[in-house]
Scaffold this active site. Structure first.
Site, PDB file in Angstrom:
ATOM      1  N   LYS A 135      -6.870  -4.794  -3.190  1.00 28.92           N
ATOM      2  CA  LYS A 135      -7.687  -5.380  -2.120  1.00 28.92           C
ATOM      3  C   LYS A 135      -8.604  -4.309  -1.552  1.00 28.92           C
ATOM      4  O   LYS A 135      -8.331  -3.114  -1.674  1.00 28.92           O
ATOM      5  CB  LYS A 135      -6.790  -5.947  -1.019  1.00 28.92           C
ATOM      6  CG  LYS A 135      -5.904  -4.879  -0.399  1.00 28.92           C
ATOM      7  CD  LYS A 135      -4.956  -5.443   0.618  1.00 28.92           C
ATOM      8  CE  LYS A 135      -4.074  -4.360   1.178  1.00 28.92           C
ATOM      9  NZ  LYS A 135      -4.806  -3.293   1.879  1.00 28.92           N
ATOM     10  N   HIS A 152     -17.466   2.653   0.428  1.00 22.51           N
ATOM     11  CA  HIS A 152     -16.942   1.495   1.171  1.00 22.51           C
ATOM     12  C   HIS A 152     -17.326   1.537   2.648  1.00 22.51           C
ATOM     13  O   HIS A 152     -17.379   2.610   3.257  1.00 22.51           O
ATOM     14  CB  HIS A 152     -15.418   1.431   1.034  1.00 22.51           C
ATOM     15  CG  HIS A 152     -14.833   0.147   1.502  1.00 22.51           C
ATOM     16  ND1 HIS A 152     -14.069   0.043   2.645  1.00 22.51           N
ATOM     17  CD2 HIS A 152     -14.944  -1.100   0.993  1.00 22.51           C
ATOM     18  CE1 HIS A 152     -13.715  -1.233   2.795  1.00 22.51           C
ATOM     19  NE2 HIS A 152     -14.232  -1.935   1.817  1.00 22.51           N
ATOM     20  N   HIS A 206     -10.632   0.935  -2.890  1.00 21.43           N
ATOM     21  CA  HIS A 206     -12.009   0.897  -2.381  1.00 21.43           C
ATOM     22  C   HIS A 206     -13.014   1.557  -3.319  1.00 21.43           C
ATOM     23  O   HIS A 206     -12.714   2.596  -3.932  1.00 21.43           O
ATOM     24  CB  HIS A 206     -12.097   1.636  -1.045  1.00 21.43           C
ATOM     25  CG  HIS A 206     -11.262   1.056   0.054  1.00 21.43           C
ATOM     26  ND1 HIS A 206     -11.315  -0.258   0.430  1.00 21.43           N
ATOM     27  CD2 HIS A 206     -10.359   1.649   0.897  1.00 21.43           C
ATOM     28  CE1 HIS A 206     -10.479  -0.453   1.452  1.00 21.43           C
ATOM     29  NE2 HIS A 206      -9.881   0.680   1.745  1.00 21.43           N
ATOM     30  N   CYS A 227      -2.221  -2.668   7.585  1.00 21.94           N
ATOM     31  CA  CYS A 227      -2.119  -3.595   6.449  1.00 21.94           C
ATOM     32  C   CYS A 227      -0.856  -4.448   6.463  1.00 21.94           C
ATOM     33  O   CYS A 227      -0.900  -5.618   6.069  1.00 21.94           O
ATOM     34  CB  CYS A 227      -2.287  -2.836   5.147  1.00 21.94           C
ATOM     35  SG  CYS A 227      -3.993  -2.234   4.972  1.00 21.94           S
ATOM     36  N   ASP A 279       0.796  -1.245   0.000  1.00 24.83           N
ATOM     37  CA  ASP A 279       0.000   0.000   0.000  1.00 24.83           C
ATOM     38  C   ASP A 279       0.826   1.291   0.000  1.00 24.83           C
ATOM     39  O   ASP A 279       0.536   2.214   0.762  1.00 24.83           O
ATOM     40  CB  ASP A 279      -0.964   0.005   1.199  1.00 24.83           C
ATOM     41  CG  ASP A 279      -1.994  -1.119   1.132  1.00 24.83           C
ATOM     42  OD1 ASP A 279      -1.963  -1.913   0.174  1.00 24.83           O
ATOM     43  OD2 ASP A 279      -2.828  -1.192   2.046  1.00 24.83           O
TER      44      ASP A 279
HETATM   45  C1  VGL Z   1      -4.757   0.796   5.658  1.00 24.83           C
HETATM   46  C2  VGL Z   1      -6.320   1.729   7.046  1.00 24.83           C
HETATM   47  C3  VGL Z   1      -7.284   1.603   6.068  1.00 24.83           C
HETATM   48  C4  VGL Z   1      -3.333   0.378   5.464  1.00 24.83           C
HETATM   49  C5  VGL Z   1      -5.708   0.653   4.677  1.00 24.83           C
HETATM   50  O1  VGL Z   1      -2.867   0.297   4.309  1.00 24.83           O
HETATM   51  O2  VGL Z   1      -2.638   0.122   6.480  1.00 24.83           O
HETATM   52  N1  VGL Z   1      -5.072   1.324   6.850  1.00 24.83           N
HETATM   53  N2  VGL Z   1      -6.969   1.060   4.882  1.00 24.83           N
HETATM   54 ZN    ZN Z   2      -8.405   1.048   3.291  1.00 27.75          ZN
END
Ligand code: VGL
Ligand code: ZN
Length: 211
Positions: free
Chosen positions: A109, A55, A51, A154, A11
């Site tokens: 994801k 979402h 998302h 994540c 991410d």
């Molecule tokens: C994430 C919060 C919401 C992350 C993703 O990548 O850690 N944190 N969505």
């Molecule tokens: Zn997220």
């Protein structure tokens, strides 16, 4: 012989970097290091949080709720976030400074409107698979190294699920940054250590990663 190690880059997207919708402090500071680490791995998988606009993890989807509150959903507790990583928007793109041209897979994801997915392996309902475990097994991968954003969400969930799926998992600590919401970073490390996830500094990476 097929290389048994793979790097998961979690991410690294503008929305998780300073100025983004859900900025992780110093999120962008890790990118040059991540680029250097990735160059040593033959197998690299990049993930994108991805998302739909309505979402279920977004506070705006729950009238009267504010970002960073936790609510209970059918699959368990859910932190409510500011809207982030909307499919197809610039904030959801791979960060432009990320330079890993040899990455073999980009996995998106969090696309199910009704279920969040911190983990790159299993959605928050804990039954819906992303397919990543099967992909890695097919390549003969047994050892996973993880870096990216955010350590306590994540990256942590992906590492724990990697161990559950039978891989070894090592978090490269200095190539991650955390959100650290109400002690979430310390809580994540306690869970990670208990589940057998290893933590390592990038300088201590084994020399034999290169294919
Ligand atoms: C994430 C919060 C919401 C992350 C993703 O990548 O850690 N944190 N969505
Ligand atoms: Zn997220």
């Amino acid at each position: 012989m097929q290389n048994r190690a793979a790097l998961l880059v979690i991410d690294i997207q503008p929305d998780f970097c300073p100025g983004g919708a859900l900025a992780v402090p110093e999120g962008d500071a890790i990118i040059p290091l991540v680029n250097r680490i990735a160059a040593r791995f033959a197998n690299v998988v990049l993930t994108q949080d991805w998302h739909p606009a309505d979402h279920i993890s977004f506070a705006a989807s729950h009238p009267g709720r504010q970002p960073f509150e936790t609510i209970n959903l059918p699959y368990g507790p859910q932190v409510l976030w500011p809207a982030h990583c909307l499919q197809g928007t610039p904030g959801a793109a791979l960060h432009p400074v990320l330079h890993i041209p040899h990455a073999r897979l980009i996995l998106r994801k969090g696309g199910n409107r009704l279920v969040d997915s911190y983990s790159a392996f299993l959605e928050a309902d804990r039954v819906s698979h992303t397919g990543l475990a099967g992909y890695l097994r097919d390549l003969g991968v047994t050892e996973l190294y993880l870096c990216g954003l955010a350590t306590d969400f994540c990256v942590a969930w992906s590492a724990e699920d990697a161990v559950r799926a039978g891989f070894s998992a090592t978090i490269i600590e200095d190539a991650c940054r955390a959100i650290d919401l109400d002690g979430s970073l310390a809580a994540a490390w306690a869970r990670l250590t208990a589940s057998g996830v290893r933590r390592l500094a990038s300088g201590a990476l084994p020399p034999e990663l290169q294919a």
